[in-house]
Motif scaffolding. Structure first.
Motif, short mmCIF file in Angstrom:
data_model
loop_
_atom_site.label_atom_id
_atom_site.label_comp_id
_atom_site.label_asym_id
_atom_site.label_seq_id
_atom_site.Cartn_x
_atom_site.Cartn_y
_atom_site.Cartn_z
N ARG A 165 -7.11 18.11 -36.28
CA ARG A 165 -8.58 18.50 -36.32
C ARG A 165 -9.33 17.79 -35.20
N GLU A 166 -9.10 16.36 -35.14
CA GLU A 166 -9.69 15.50 -34.06
C GLU A 166 -9.42 16.15 -32.77
N PHE A 167 -8.15 16.22 -32.41
CA PHE A 167 -7.68 17.11 -31.40
C PHE A 167 -8.58 18.25 -30.88
N ALA A 168 -8.48 19.09 -31.91
CA ALA A 168 -8.96 20.55 -31.57
C ALA A 168 -10.36 20.31 -31.39
N GLU A 169 -11.30 19.28 -32.11
CA GLU A 169 -12.63 19.12 -31.73
C GLU A 169 -12.88 18.62 -30.36
N ARG A 170 -11.98 17.77 -29.91
CA ARG A 170 -12.19 17.18 -28.58
C ARG A 170 -11.63 17.88 -27.56
N GLU A 171 -10.45 18.57 -27.60
CA GLU A 171 -9.88 19.03 -26.47
C GLU A 171 -9.92 20.57 -26.51
N ILE A 172 -10.03 21.22 -27.46
CA ILE A 172 -10.09 22.76 -27.48
C ILE A 172 -11.58 23.46 -27.44
N LEU A 173 -12.22 22.85 -28.64
CA LEU A 173 -13.66 23.50 -28.80
C LEU A 173 -14.56 23.71 -27.65
N PRO A 174 -14.59 22.37 -26.87
CA PRO A 174 -15.57 22.61 -25.81
C PRO A 174 -15.04 23.60 -24.64
N VAL A 194 -13.51 26.67 -25.59
CA VAL A 194 -12.98 27.87 -26.15
C VAL A 194 -13.71 29.28 -25.87
N THR A 195 -15.11 29.20 -25.89
CA THR A 195 -15.79 30.15 -25.59
C THR A 195 -15.74 30.58 -24.09
N GLU A 196 -15.67 29.97 -23.27
CA GLU A 196 -15.50 29.98 -21.78
C GLU A 196 -14.31 30.60 -21.54
N ASP A 197 -13.20 29.94 -22.15
CA ASP A 197 -12.02 30.51 -21.62
C ASP A 197 -11.71 31.99 -22.42
N ASP A 198 -12.41 32.24 -23.60
CA ASP A 198 -12.16 33.58 -24.18
C ASP A 198 -12.77 34.49 -23.30
N ARG A 199 -14.00 34.10 -22.88
CA ARG A 199 -14.82 35.08 -21.95
C ARG A 199 -14.15 35.34 -20.62
N ASN A 200 -13.28 34.23 -19.97
CA ASN A 200 -12.61 34.51 -18.71
C ASN A 200 -11.14 34.70 -19.01
N THR A 201 -10.84 35.18 -20.22
CA THR A 201 -9.41 35.43 -20.50
C THR A 201 -8.60 34.33 -19.55
N TYR A 202 -9.08 33.18 -19.87
CA TYR A 202 -8.25 31.96 -19.03
C TYR A 202 -7.34 31.36 -20.10
N TYR A 203 -6.12 30.91 -19.49
CA TYR A 203 -4.99 30.34 -20.48
C TYR A 203 -4.97 28.74 -19.74
N ARG A 204 -5.51 27.74 -20.50
CA ARG A 204 -5.63 26.43 -20.09
C ARG A 204 -4.28 25.48 -20.41
N PRO A 205 -3.29 25.32 -19.37
CA PRO A 205 -1.97 24.79 -19.59
C PRO A 205 -2.17 23.41 -20.04
N GLU A 206 -3.44 22.65 -19.71
CA GLU A 206 -3.42 21.19 -19.82
C GLU A 206 -3.66 20.91 -21.34
N ILE A 207 -4.25 21.85 -21.98
CA ILE A 207 -4.32 21.67 -23.40
C ILE A 207 -2.95 21.54 -24.04
N ILE A 208 -1.82 22.53 -23.53
CA ILE A 208 -0.79 22.51 -24.01
C ILE A 208 -0.23 21.34 -23.82
N GLN A 209 -0.13 20.91 -22.55
CA GLN A 209 0.37 19.38 -22.22
C GLN A 209 0.01 18.24 -23.25
N LYS A 210 -1.34 18.16 -23.40
CA LYS A 210 -2.09 17.14 -24.24
C LYS A 210 -1.46 17.40 -25.65
N MET A 211 -1.16 18.63 -26.16
CA MET A 211 -0.67 18.74 -27.45
C MET A 211 0.74 18.18 -27.46
N ALA A 212 1.55 18.40 -26.55
CA ALA A 212 2.86 17.83 -26.47
C ALA A 212 3.00 16.39 -26.45
N ASP A 213 1.90 15.68 -25.60
CA ASP A 213 1.83 14.31 -25.34
C ASP A 213 1.78 13.69 -26.85
#
Ligand SMILES: Cc1cc2nc3c(=O)[nH]c(=O)nc-3n(C[C@H](O)[C@H](O)[C@H](O)COP(=O)(O)OP(=O)(O)OC[C@H]3O[C@@H](n4cnc5c(N)ncnc54)[C@H](O)[C@@H]3O)c2cc1C
Length: 385
Positions: free
Chosen positions: A17-26, A28-47
Motif C-alpha cells: 500500500r505504501e509503495f503504491a501510494e509513493r511510487e505508482i499513484l503520482p 498513474v493518470t499521466e501514464d494512462d493518458r500517454n499509454t506509457y509503461y514505466r519500467p522503473e516501477i517494476i525494478q523498484k518492486m523487484a528491489d
C-alpha cells in the motif's frame, strides 16, 4: 476459523500500500493518458522483493503465503491495474509459478533468481489469433530437430509480449493428440525466429504492454522444455489457477479503489444544499459495492488458503475470478454514477478503473469460461478425457 490476517500478511499489505501510494499513484493518470509503461516501477518492486513474493527464498523470492501475495495484488491493482498486470499476475502467477512447479532444477537455477530480482521479465503465451477460450486447440507447432524444438505460429493478446525477456510458450507437438500433445517452452526473446508487434488502442490497461507474437522456425534448445511433451496443457492450466487467484485479488483492489473514490467524492459534492453522501440513494450505490467487494475478498482468500494448504483450488480460483471481475466492473460503474458527469472525464480515477476492469473481465478466461469450469468441477465431469 480465523478471520485475522497474520502479522506477515499485514506487513506485506502495508508495504504494498505504501509503495503504491509513493511510487505508482503520482504517475498513474499521466501514464494512462500517454499509454506509457514505466519500467522503473517494476525494478523498484523487484528491489522490495515484490517481484517474487510467493516464490521460495532458495529461488530468490520472499516465500510469502498466497494470502499475503493476494493482499499485495489487491493494493497494487487498487493503484494501477496496468502495473499489477505486468509485474504480478503475468510475471509471478502465470510465469514464475508454473516454472517453479514444472521446470527441472537446471532451468529454475538458470532463470528464476534473475526473474525475482527484476533482471528478467516474463510472459505467458497461450492465446492465438484463432484460439482463445478453446485453449486445447492451439495451432502453434513445435517440431523436434536434433537437440532443438522448432516453433512456428503466432500468439495474440500477450501481456508483456513486447517487453519480456522470457516467454513461457505453449505449442502443439502432435495435432492428433489434441491437449495431450501440447508442450511448454521457455523461449528467450533473443532466440532467432521470434518477433513481436505491440497492440495499440486498447480500451484500458494502457500502461501495460500487450503484443502479438510470431515464431518462424524459432529454435528452442530441448532443455528449455518445461515438463515433458504432453505436460504443456497442465502447465497452462496450473498457471491459470494461480493467475485467476491473483487477478481476482486485483479485481477486489479495483472495486475498493472505486468505493474509496465514490465515498470521497460524495462527501465533497454539494447538491440541493447538502453533500450528496447524505442522500440514501447515493449511499445505496456505495453500499452495494461495499458488500459485494467484501464477498469477493472472501472468495479470493478462500482460494489462496486452499492453495497454501496444498489442496486443489481450481474451482475456488474460478469462482473468485468470475465474481470479483463482475464486482470490479459493477463497482466502477456505480462509482461513475456517484461522480455524475465528472465521472465521465479523466479528471477522476473512476473512468480508468472502469476501463481496466473490462480487461480483467476478459483475460485468464472470460466469465463464461469460469462458469463452465465451475460447472464441470461441481458436477464431476472432467474437462478433458
Ligand atoms: C488485455 C488482455 C491481456 C491478455 N493477456 C494475455 C496473456 O498474457 N497471455 C495469453 O495467453 N492471453 C492473454 N489474453 C487473452 C485472453 O485470455 C483471451 O482474450 C480470452 O481468454 C478470451 O479469448 P478470445 O479473446 O479469443 O475470445 P473467444 O474465445 O473468441 O470468446 C468470445 C466470446 O465467446 C464466449 N465463448 C467462447 N467459448 C464459449 C463457450 N464454450 N461457452 C460460452 N461462451 C463461450 C466467450 O466467453 C466470449 O464472450 C489477454 C487478453 C486481453 C484482453
Amino acid at each position: 476459523m480465523n478471520f485475522d490476517y497474520t502479522d506477515e500478511q499485514v506487513l506485506f499489505r502495508n508495504m504494498a500500500r505504501e509503495f503504491a501510494e509513493r511510487e505508482i499513484l503520482p504517475f498513474v493518470t499521466e501514464d494512462d493518458r500517454n499509454t506509457y509503461y514505466r519500467p522503473e516501477i517494476i525494478q523498484k518492486m523487484a528491489d522490495l522483493g515484490l517481484l517474487g513474493a510467493p516464490i521460495p527464498q532458495e529461488w530468490g523470492g520472499l516465500g510469502t503465503d498466497t494470502v499475503a501475495y493476494c493482499l499485495v495484488c489487491e493494493e497494487i491493482a487498487k493503484a494501477s491495474a496496468s502495473v499489477f498486470t505486468t509485474a504480478l499476475t503475468v510475471h509471478v502467477s502465470l510465469f514464475q509459478m508454473p516454472i517453479l512447479k514444472w521446470a527441472g532444477d537446471a532451468l529454475k537455477k538458470r532463470y528464476l533468481p534473475k526473474t525475482t530480482k527484476g533482471k528478467l521479465l516474463g510472459a505467458f503465451c497461450m492465446t492465438e489469433p484463432n484460439v482463445g477460450s478453446d485453449s486445447a486447440s492451439i495451432e502453434t507447432t513445435a517440431t523436434q530437430s536434433g537437440s532443438n524444438w522448432v516453433l512456428n505460429g503466432s500468439k495474440m493478446w500477450i501481456s508483456n509480449g513486447g517487453i519480456a525477456d522470457l516467454l513461457l510458450v505453449l505449442a502443439q507437438t502432435d495435432k492428433t493428440k489434441k491437449h495431450k500433445g501440447i508442450a511448454a517452452f521457455l523461449v528467450e526473446r533473443t532466440m532467432p525466429g521470434f518477433a513481436s508487434k505491440d497492440i495499440h488502442n486498447k480500451l484500458g490497461l494502457k500502461s501495460s504492454n500487450t503484443a502479438e507474437l510470431s515464431f518462424q522456425d524459432c529454435k528452442v534448445p530441448a532443455e528449455n522444455m518445461v515438463g515433458q511433451v504432453g505436460d504443456g496443457f497442465k502447465v497452462g492450466m496450473y498457471a491459470l489457477d494461480n493467475g485467476r487467484t491473483s487477478t481476482a485479488a486485483a479485481c477486489v483492489g479495483i472495486a475498493q479503489g472505486a468505493i474509496d473514490a465514490a465515498v470521497k467524492y460524495s462527501q465533497e459534492r454539494i447538491q440541493f444544499g447538502k453533500p450528496i453522501a447524505s442522500f440514501q440513494l447515493v449511499q445505496e450505490l456505495i453500499v452495494e459495492s461495499i458488500v459485494e467487494t467484501e464477498a469477493a475478498r472472501f472468495l479470493v482468500h478462500r482460494a489462496a488458503y486452499l492453495k497454501d494448504k496444498g489442496e486443489p483450488f481450481t474451482k475456488e480460483a474460478c469462482m473468485a475470478k468470475y465474481y470479483a471481475a463482475e464486482v470490479a466492473a459493477r463497482s466502477a460503474t456505480k462509482a461513475i454514477k456517484v461522480h455524475g458527469g465528472y465521472g465521465y472525464s479523466g479528471e477522476y480515477p473512476v473512468e480508468r478503473l472502469y476501463r481496466d476492469a473490462m480487461g480483467l473481465l476478459l483475460y485468464e478466461g472470460t466469465g463464461e469460461i469460469q462458469k463452465l469450469i465451475i460447472g464441470r468441477e461441481s458436477i464431476g465431469i472432467p474437462a478433458f478425457a
